[in-house]
Scaffold this active site. Structure first.
Site, PDB file in Angstrom:
ATOM      1  N   ASP A  49       1.043  -1.152  -0.059  1.00 18.39           N
ATOM      2  CA  ASP A  49      -0.107   0.097   0.018  1.00 18.39           C
ATOM      3  C   ASP A  49       0.877   1.328   0.008  1.00 18.39           C
ATOM      4  O   ASP A  49       2.095   1.120   0.473  1.00 18.39           O
ATOM      5  CB  ASP A  49      -0.846  -0.098   1.100  1.00 18.39           C
ATOM      6  N   ASN A 102      -5.706  -3.712  -6.835  1.00 18.71           N
ATOM      7  CA  ASN A 102      -6.837  -3.112  -6.233  1.00 18.71           C
ATOM      8  C   ASN A 102      -6.862  -1.752  -6.124  1.00 18.71           C
ATOM      9  O   ASN A 102      -7.755  -1.202  -5.985  1.00 18.71           O
ATOM     10  CB  ASN A 102      -7.022  -3.712  -4.787  1.00 18.71           C
ATOM     11  N   TYR A 166     -12.081   8.527 -14.396  1.00 18.56           N
ATOM     12  CA  TYR A 166     -12.402   7.051 -13.863  1.00 18.56           C
ATOM     13  C   TYR A 166     -12.858   6.237 -14.766  1.00 18.56           C
ATOM     14  O   TYR A 166     -12.347   5.114 -14.788  1.00 18.56           O
ATOM     15  CB  TYR A 166     -13.195   7.427 -12.584  1.00 18.56           C
ATOM     16  N   LYS A 170     -10.775   3.040 -16.030  1.00 18.88           N
ATOM     17  CA  LYS A 170     -11.424   1.508 -15.590  1.00 18.88           C
ATOM     18  C   LYS A 170     -11.919   0.582 -16.765  1.00 18.88           C
ATOM     19  O   LYS A 170     -11.857  -0.380 -16.911  1.00 18.88           O
ATOM     20  CB  LYS A 170     -12.643   1.793 -14.703  1.00 18.88           C
ATOM     21  N   ILE A 199     -20.139  -0.395  -3.479  1.00 18.47           N
ATOM     22  CA  ILE A 199     -19.698  -1.157  -2.349  1.00 18.47           C
ATOM     23  C   ILE A 199     -19.337  -0.170  -1.111  1.00 18.47           C
ATOM     24  O   ILE A 199     -18.958   0.948  -1.461  1.00 18.47           O
ATOM     25  CB  ILE A 199     -18.142  -1.813  -2.719  1.00 18.47           C
TER      26      ILE A 199
HETATM   27  N1  LIG Z   1     -16.117   1.115  -3.410  1.00 17.50           N
HETATM   28  C1  LIG Z   1     -16.500   1.108  -4.468  1.00 17.50           C
HETATM   29  O1  LIG Z   1     -17.969   1.113  -4.330  1.00 17.50           O
HETATM   30  C2  LIG Z   1     -16.250   0.587  -5.751  1.00 17.50           C
HETATM   31  C3  LIG Z   1     -17.019   0.521  -6.873  1.00 17.50           C
HETATM   32  C4  LIG Z   1     -16.150   0.141  -7.929  1.00 17.50           C
HETATM   33  C5  LIG Z   1     -14.868  -0.062  -8.155  1.00 17.50           C
HETATM   34  N2  LIG Z   1     -14.151   0.177  -7.059  1.00 17.50           N
HETATM   35  C6  LIG Z   1     -12.806  -0.229  -6.840  1.00 17.50           C
HETATM   36  O2  LIG Z   1     -12.370  -0.968  -6.222  1.00 17.50           O
HETATM   37  C7  LIG Z   1     -11.059  -0.747  -5.687  1.00 17.50           C
HETATM   38  C8  LIG Z   1     -10.693  -0.504  -4.315  1.00 17.50           C
HETATM   39  O3  LIG Z   1     -11.917   0.425  -3.811  1.00 17.50           O
HETATM   40  P1  LIG Z   1     -12.219   0.582  -2.140  1.00 17.50           P
HETATM   41  O4  LIG Z   1     -13.113   1.673  -2.429  1.00 17.50           O
HETATM   42  O5  LIG Z   1     -12.695  -0.699  -1.650  1.00 17.50           O
HETATM   43  O6  LIG Z   1     -10.673   0.780  -1.633  1.00 17.50           O
HETATM   44  P2  LIG Z   1      -9.987   0.349  -0.688  1.00 17.50           P
HETATM   45  O7  LIG Z   1     -10.663   0.749   0.738  1.00 17.50           O
HETATM   46  O8  LIG Z   1      -9.453  -0.978  -0.884  1.00 17.50           O
HETATM   47  O9  LIG Z   1      -8.672   1.319  -0.459  1.00 17.50           O
HETATM   48  C9  LIG Z   1      -7.727   1.253  -1.520  1.00 17.50           C
HETATM   49  C10 LIG Z   1      -6.381   1.341  -1.023  1.00 17.50           C
HETATM   50  O10 LIG Z   1      -5.513   1.789  -2.010  1.00 17.50           O
HETATM   51  C11 LIG Z   1      -4.323   2.549  -1.461  1.00 17.50           C
HETATM   52  N3  LIG Z   1      -4.023   3.270  -2.441  1.00 17.50           N
HETATM   53  C12 LIG Z   1      -4.394   4.435  -3.092  1.00 17.50           C
HETATM   54  N4  LIG Z   1      -3.582   5.134  -4.091  1.00 17.50           N
HETATM   55  C13 LIG Z   1      -2.365   4.195  -3.973  1.00 17.50           C
HETATM   56  C14 LIG Z   1      -1.215   4.120  -4.753  1.00 17.50           C
HETATM   57  N5  LIG Z   1      -0.747   5.116  -5.556  1.00 17.50           N
HETATM   58  N6  LIG Z   1      -0.420   3.234  -4.374  1.00 17.50           N
HETATM   59  C15 LIG Z   1      -0.445   2.281  -3.646  1.00 17.50           C
HETATM   60  N7  LIG Z   1      -1.739   2.241  -2.909  1.00 17.50           N
HETATM   61  C16 LIG Z   1      -2.554   3.119  -3.043  1.00 17.50           C
HETATM   62  C17 LIG Z   1      -5.127   3.407  -0.278  1.00 17.50           C
HETATM   63  O11 LIG Z   1      -4.055   3.548   0.524  1.00 17.50           O
HETATM   64  C18 LIG Z   1      -5.990   2.153   0.202  1.00 17.50           C
HETATM   65  O12 LIG Z   1      -5.308   1.550   1.250  1.00 17.50           O
HETATM   66  C19 LIG Z   1     -10.627   0.587  -6.680  1.00 17.50           C
HETATM   67  O13 LIG Z   1      -9.741   0.340  -7.668  1.00 17.50           O
HETATM   68  C20 LIG Z   1     -11.860   1.050  -6.916  1.00 17.50           C
HETATM   69  O14 LIG Z   1     -11.867   1.701  -8.049  1.00 17.50           O
HETATM   70  C21 LIG Z   1     -14.613   0.501  -5.745  1.00 17.50           C
END
Ligand SMILES: NC(=O)c1ccc[n+]([C@@H]2O[C@H](COP(=O)([O-])OP(=O)(O)OC[C@H]3O[C@@H](n4cnc5c(N)ncnc54)[C@H](O)[C@@H]3O)[C@@H](O)[C@H]2O)c1
Length: 259
Positions: A49, A102, A166, A170, A199
């Site tokens: 991370d 992720n 975004y 994506k 989510i």
């Molecule tokens: N939460 C949603 O509703 C949702 C919906 C569709 C897609 N996603 C995708 O799921 C993935 C995870 O989302 P989430 O909301 O669960 O986040 P998450 O809670 O899993 O957090 C993501 C982590 O990535 C880390 N991060 C951010 N920038 C970084 C970098 N440059 N290098 C290394 N680490 C980094 C952050 O510190 C954090 O710990 C993302 O790709 C997101 O686009 C999320």
């Protein structure tokens, strides 16, 4: 039998950078849930991370449950740190079989509300990073006899909510995954893409707050998904249960795309 027994997994973006949900001891997002679930299925896990502290929290949670985990700091917008995350995994565990990309951020807005600088940052963090981590991980996975990669995209790859960079990054992940899958099937490496819907993750709570009441009525299953439901889908794609699945996408959205 644990589905990932004997495997070594690198989860990139395996921290969780927002407030915990009501009733949660530890804040959970897609990355942290995936790291914990991989360990529960028997994998040794390297958690990478941007924040070492967040990665360490995940690794500690895994160790408290009796699993094997280490943590490494890696900002995936920096090529050396993508290579460093792979190298740290080999150093700690001796091999690499499974990679989950992720990391994904959302900045800017619609076309005229997004600056060139924001667009470039989004390309670096959401797309180029996945290319780089795969580029460094694939030779190692091949050396280990094969494995699997999952890239985390979004329903935003298919539907617009006026977040141009975004949505573009994506959507590009679908092509990135397909291409890597076709090139490396011969190395016994499968590459697939997950498209989460809405989510209730750590990052979302930090950026938007609690959106459950607002968004749930528009989702056929009438609720947001949990990070654990994304993690289960990712573990499935990483495991031998998905042994003939590669180069494709799995939507996990409570029916949202089907509306
Ligand atoms: N939460 C949603 O509703 C949702 C919906 C569709 C897609 N996603 C995708 O799921 C993935 C995870 O989302 P989430 O909301 O669960 O986040 P998450 O809670 O899993 O957090 C993501 C982590 O990535 C880390 N991060 C951010 N920038 C970084 C970098 N440059 N290098 C290394 N680490 C980094 C952050 O510190 C954090 O710990 C993302 O790709 C997101 O686009 C999320």
């Amino acid at each position: 039998m644990a589905r990932l027994a004997g495997k070594i997994a690198l989860i990139i973006g395996g921290g969780a950078d927002g407030p915990a949900n009501t009733g949660e001891k530890l804040s959970i997002g897609n990355g942290r849930a995936t790291a914990i679930m991989c360990a529960r299925e028997g994998a040794a896990v390297m958690v990478a991370d941007r924040s070492l502290e967040l990665a360490q929290q995940t690794a500690n949670a895994i160790r408290e449950e009796g699993g094997r985990a280490e943590a490494v700091a890696a900002d995936v917008s920096i090529e050396d740190q993508c290579r460093g995350a792979v190298e740290a995994t080999i150093k700690a565990f001796g091999a690499l079989h499974l990679l989950v990309n992720n990391v994904g951020i959302g900045i800017g807005g619609s076309l005229l509300k997004t600056t060139t600088e924001q667009f470039d940052t989004m390309l670096a963090v959401n797309l180029r990073s996945h290319f780089l981590t795969m580029r460094y991980a694939v030779p190692e996975i091949a050396k280990a006899g094969g494995g699997a990669i999952v890239n985390v995209s979004s329903l935003a790859a298919l539907r617009s909510n006026r977040m141009i960079s975004y949505e573009a990054t994506k959507a590009a992940l679908l092509g990135l995954g397909r291409s890597a899958a076709v090139s490396h099937a011969r190395d016994n490496i499968r590459v697939n893409t997950i498209l989460p819907g809405l989510i209730n993750s750590s990052m979302v709570r930090r950026l938007i707050g609690d959106r459950e009441a607002r968004v749930a009525p528009g989702i056929p299953m009438h609720r947001q998904g949990t990070p654990w439901e994304i993690a289960k889908a990712i573990v499935f794609l990483l495991s031998d249960d998905a042994s003939y699945i590669t180069g494709t996408e799995l939507i996990v959205d409570g029916g949202l795309a089907a509306r």
